[in-house]
Every structure is written in structure tokens, then in C-alpha cells.
Design a protein around this motif. Sequence first.
Motif, PDB file in Angstrom:
ATOM      1  N   THR A 121      13.512  42.954  -2.110  1.00  0.00           N
ATOM      2  CA  THR A 121      14.514  43.897  -2.593  1.00  0.00           C
ATOM      3  C   THR A 121      15.790  43.143  -2.921  1.00  0.00           C
ATOM      4  O   THR A 121      16.269  42.347  -2.101  1.00  0.00           O
ATOM      5  CB  THR A 121      14.810  44.957  -1.497  1.00  0.00           C
ATOM      6  OG1 THR A 121      13.567  45.449  -0.988  1.00  0.00           O
ATOM      7  CG2 THR A 121      15.598  46.124  -2.063  1.00  0.00           C
ATOM      8  N   CYS A 122      16.320  43.368  -4.091  1.00  0.00           N
ATOM      9  CA  CYS A 122      17.529  42.637  -4.496  1.00  0.00           C
ATOM     10  C   CYS A 122      18.772  43.246  -3.838  1.00  0.00           C
ATOM     11  O   CYS A 122      18.744  44.377  -3.359  1.00  0.00           O
ATOM     12  CB  CYS A 122      17.664  42.608  -6.009  1.00  0.00           C
ATOM     13  SG  CYS A 122      18.203  44.154  -6.761  1.00  0.00           S
ATOM     14  N   GLN A 123      19.821  42.461  -3.838  1.00  0.00           N
ATOM     15  CA  GLN A 123      21.101  42.874  -3.264  1.00  0.00           C
ATOM     16  C   GLN A 123      21.492  44.287  -3.676  1.00  0.00           C
ATOM     17  O   GLN A 123      21.739  45.162  -2.844  1.00  0.00           O
ATOM     18  CB  GLN A 123      22.167  41.884  -3.754  1.00  0.00           C
ATOM     19  CG  GLN A 123      23.563  42.188  -3.269  1.00  0.00           C
ATOM     20  CD  GLN A 123      23.801  41.652  -1.868  1.00  0.00           C
ATOM     21  OE1 GLN A 123      23.974  40.461  -1.695  1.00  0.00           O
ATOM     22  NE2 GLN A 123      23.808  42.534  -0.874  1.00  0.00           N
ATOM     23  N   LEU A 126      19.470  47.018  -2.217  1.00  0.00           N
ATOM     24  CA  LEU A 126      19.625  47.138  -0.767  1.00  0.00           C
ATOM     25  C   LEU A 126      20.782  48.081  -0.438  1.00  0.00           C
ATOM     26  O   LEU A 126      20.783  48.747   0.592  1.00  0.00           O
ATOM     27  CB  LEU A 126      19.905  45.770  -0.128  1.00  0.00           C
ATOM     28  CG  LEU A 126      18.715  44.821   0.102  1.00  0.00           C
ATOM     29  CD1 LEU A 126      19.192  43.467   0.600  1.00  0.00           C
ATOM     30  CD2 LEU A 126      17.715  45.434   1.074  1.00  0.00           C
TER      31      LEU A 126
ATOM     32  N   PHE B 107      19.130  33.296  -1.644  1.00  0.00           N
ATOM     33  CA  PHE B 107      19.058  34.506  -2.461  1.00  0.00           C
ATOM     34  C   PHE B 107      19.764  35.670  -1.790  1.00  0.00           C
ATOM     35  O   PHE B 107      19.506  35.977  -0.627  1.00  0.00           O
ATOM     36  CB  PHE B 107      17.600  34.861  -2.739  1.00  0.00           C
ATOM     37  CG  PHE B 107      17.464  35.993  -3.714  1.00  0.00           C
ATOM     38  CD1 PHE B 107      17.787  35.808  -5.049  1.00  0.00           C
ATOM     39  CD2 PHE B 107      17.034  37.245  -3.298  1.00  0.00           C
ATOM     40  CE1 PHE B 107      17.681  36.852  -5.959  1.00  0.00           C
ATOM     41  CE2 PHE B 107      16.924  38.297  -4.198  1.00  0.00           C
ATOM     42  CZ  PHE B 107      17.250  38.100  -5.533  1.00  0.00           C
ATOM     43  N   PRO B 108      20.660  36.320  -2.507  1.00  0.00           N
ATOM     44  CA  PRO B 108      21.445  37.415  -1.933  1.00  0.00           C
ATOM     45  C   PRO B 108      20.676  38.742  -1.964  1.00  0.00           C
ATOM     46  O   PRO B 108      21.132  39.725  -2.511  1.00  0.00           O
ATOM     47  CB  PRO B 108      22.650  37.489  -2.871  1.00  0.00           C
ATOM     48  CG  PRO B 108      22.093  37.078  -4.196  1.00  0.00           C
ATOM     49  CD  PRO B 108      21.013  36.078  -3.911  1.00  0.00           C
ATOM     50  N   GLY B 109      19.500  38.764  -1.402  1.00  0.00           N
ATOM     51  CA  GLY B 109      18.696  39.982  -1.335  1.00  0.00           C
ATOM     52  C   GLY B 109      17.677  39.727  -0.243  1.00  0.00           C
ATOM     53  O   GLY B 109      17.806  38.754   0.500  1.00  0.00           O
ATOM     54  N   LYS B 110      16.669  40.557  -0.147  1.00  0.00           N
ATOM     55  CA  LYS B 110      15.686  40.366   0.915  1.00  0.00           C
ATOM     56  C   LYS B 110      14.337  39.934   0.348  1.00  0.00           C
ATOM     57  O   LYS B 110      13.659  40.727  -0.304  1.00  0.00           O
ATOM     58  CB  LYS B 110      15.539  41.667   1.708  1.00  0.00           C
ATOM     59  CG  LYS B 110      14.833  41.453   3.032  1.00  0.00           C
ATOM     60  CD  LYS B 110      14.791  42.739   3.839  1.00  0.00           C
ATOM     61  CE  LYS B 110      13.801  42.637   4.997  1.00  0.00           C
ATOM     62  NZ  LYS B 110      13.180  43.923   5.308  1.00  0.00           N
ATOM     63  N   VAL B 111      13.974  38.687   0.609  1.00  0.00           N
ATOM     64  CA  VAL B 111      12.675  38.170   0.179  1.00  0.00           C
ATOM     65  C   VAL B 111      11.628  38.654   1.175  1.00  0.00           C
ATOM     66  O   VAL B 111      11.725  38.390   2.375  1.00  0.00           O
ATOM     67  CB  VAL B 111      12.681  36.628   0.135  1.00  0.00           C
ATOM     68  CG1 VAL B 111      11.280  36.109  -0.216  1.00  0.00           C
ATOM     69  CG2 VAL B 111      13.702  36.119  -0.876  1.00  0.00           C
ATOM     70  N   GLU B 112      10.662  39.389   0.699  1.00  0.00           N
ATOM     71  CA  GLU B 112       9.658  39.963   1.600  1.00  0.00           C
ATOM     72  C   GLU B 112       8.297  39.278   1.518  1.00  0.00           C
ATOM     73  O   GLU B 112       7.454  39.436   2.399  1.00  0.00           O
ATOM     74  CB  GLU B 112       9.500  41.459   1.300  1.00  0.00           C
ATOM     75  CG  GLU B 112      10.701  42.271   1.795  1.00  0.00           C
ATOM     76  CD  GLU B 112      10.870  43.610   1.075  1.00  0.00           C
ATOM     77  OE1 GLU B 112       9.959  44.006   0.331  1.00  0.00           O
ATOM     78  OE2 GLU B 112      11.935  44.238   1.255  1.00  0.00           O
TER      79      GLU B 112
END
Lengths: 127, 127
Positions: A121-123, A126, B107-112
Motif C-alpha cells: 500500500t502506498c503512502q 495508507l 519506500f514511503p509506503g507499506k511493502v507487503e
Amino acid sequence: MATMKFSRQREAIKEYLSNTKEHPTADTVYMNIRKTYPNISLGTVYRNLNLLVDQGEVIKLNGIDGSDHFDGQVKPHYHFVCNGCNRIYDLEMESIEHIDSIANKNFPGKVEGHMAYFYGTCQECLE
Amino acid sequence: MATMKFSRQREAIKEYLSNTKEHPTADTVYMNIRKTYPNISLGTVYRNLNLLVDQGEVIKLNGIDGSDHFDGQVKPHYHFVCNGCNRIYDLEMESIEHIDSIANKNFPGKVEGHMAYFYGTCQECLE
DNA sequence: TTGTTTATAATAATAATTACTATTATTTGA
DNA sequence: TCAAATAATAGTAATTATTATTATAAACAA
């Protein structure tokens, strides 16, 4: 021997791709180039995108969704696909080349490289 | 609530996939199941393959070439694609899950998770 | 066994991409 | 500078992979 001739359509495609951080499909490229060249045909877009890929001026991303995506940034890098908005982001990160040697350990052939992308999920999604 | 009914065609597809190490396309599955069910239609093959994928009994591989490939082995594993013969091999190897954390760092998001496959030349093509 | 419902075969439709062809643009060189 | 040669284009048709539609058949519950 089929020398390549200049074409303003191809230049426009190249320029468009080098100036965007999106990773557009052929159809999106088509829509955008049409603003400048209203008569350009989708076939011309496809042919030039493939020519640019062959010349190493553009990268083709496939396997992300049903369509091919194109990237004007040719320096090797990875990609991140957001499950929320489906956008594709460039991902600068330290090398993970070593996974090729890991793969080689247990494979009776020659591993020469890998294809990989990350998802999540990108910033923006989120928040 | 659409309870799923038994179908001999679906069973045949499931059995075929669990007994092969190839990673066939829907069309290849179709060709093979036709030996037993000459009247099966390609649409039935596609629908059942997708049902089996939804149920977690089969894995769909895409992004390797133009077509989707199907794998009856559902235990998580990677794949190796041979540039010579284009065959797809299963690749048992130690975990490379840590690449997700590497990706996360910058990366400014959540890598799943990630999608990856390896390519190169298989044993047979090396000889 | 019959009625209900899911699955099927056959076919049509869709989406992405490539191929074809007559015309146009680019390039070469007299 | 201009004209011949040839690559590129626009427009369209064809292809490939996949999904949707529908009347009929198979599965199954009462």
C-alpha cells in the motif's frame, strides 16, 4: 539494413516518457500524444514504444496487470505496485542481486537474472 | 450462496495439474483434457482453472510471457524460466523474504510482498 | 423421480496487441 | 534545390488470450 529515420511522433513519445513518473500503458501514451498529434494512430504508438525498448531508451513492464506499461527511466531499478490505487512507483533500493546466487545454489542450470516487483500500500493510500 | 457442485471436468483438470511438473497454459490444459473429454470447451477449462485458483488448489503464473500458466503445486516456491526452451521449472530455494524489508527501507509506503521469478539457461539447454 | 440449481458446450464478445497497405515524411545525393 | 529512394504514418483489419452469454445437461436434495 533498415536505417532508422527520424520521426516527430517517436520523439514526442520519448519525451513524454522521460518527463513522467507514471508508468503509462500504450493506450495512455496514445491519449497524451494525441494532445499534440491528434492524428497519431495507436499502431504508431505501439511500434515506436517497441522500437524505443529495442534501443534501450525505454523499459517495458509486463506481468503487473493485463497491459504492458512503459518506463522512460532506464537506469536499473525496481517497482512497487500499490494494491489500493494500482499506481506503479519507482523504487530505489540497495541491490538484491545476491538472490540470483541463492537461486543458483539449488538449481541445476545457470541462473542469469531475475524479474521482481514489490506490492503493498502506498503512502497516499495508507492515509 | 452458490454451492459448488462436483464436475468430472474440474476433477480431471485438477488431477492433470497435480501430476505434471510442466506449467501449462489454459490452452495446453485444454488439449490434454480433450484426450479424456473430447467435448470439453475451452471456456470450461478457463472457468475451472480460475475456480481452482480461487480455492487455492492451483496457482496462476502471469507476467512470464503473453499467457497465464497454471501450477498444481501450491506450496510456496519460486520459478525459473529458461531463455532457451522457455520451459518453466519449479525452484526450491531458501527464503528471500528479507528483500521485502530491504524494499521497505527506502519506500514511503507499506511493502507487503513481492513477485519474482528467475531466468537463465536450464541444464538441458546448457548441454 | 422429480424439481432445483450449478456446470457445461458452443459461441459471441472483449481487450491488448500486431499486421497490412496505401499514402506521407524523411533523407540522400545529383 | 529537387527528385528518387525508402522508412514511417494513419487507418484498418487480423490475431491472441480471455471472459461473457445462453440454451442444454449433469448433479444433487427432497
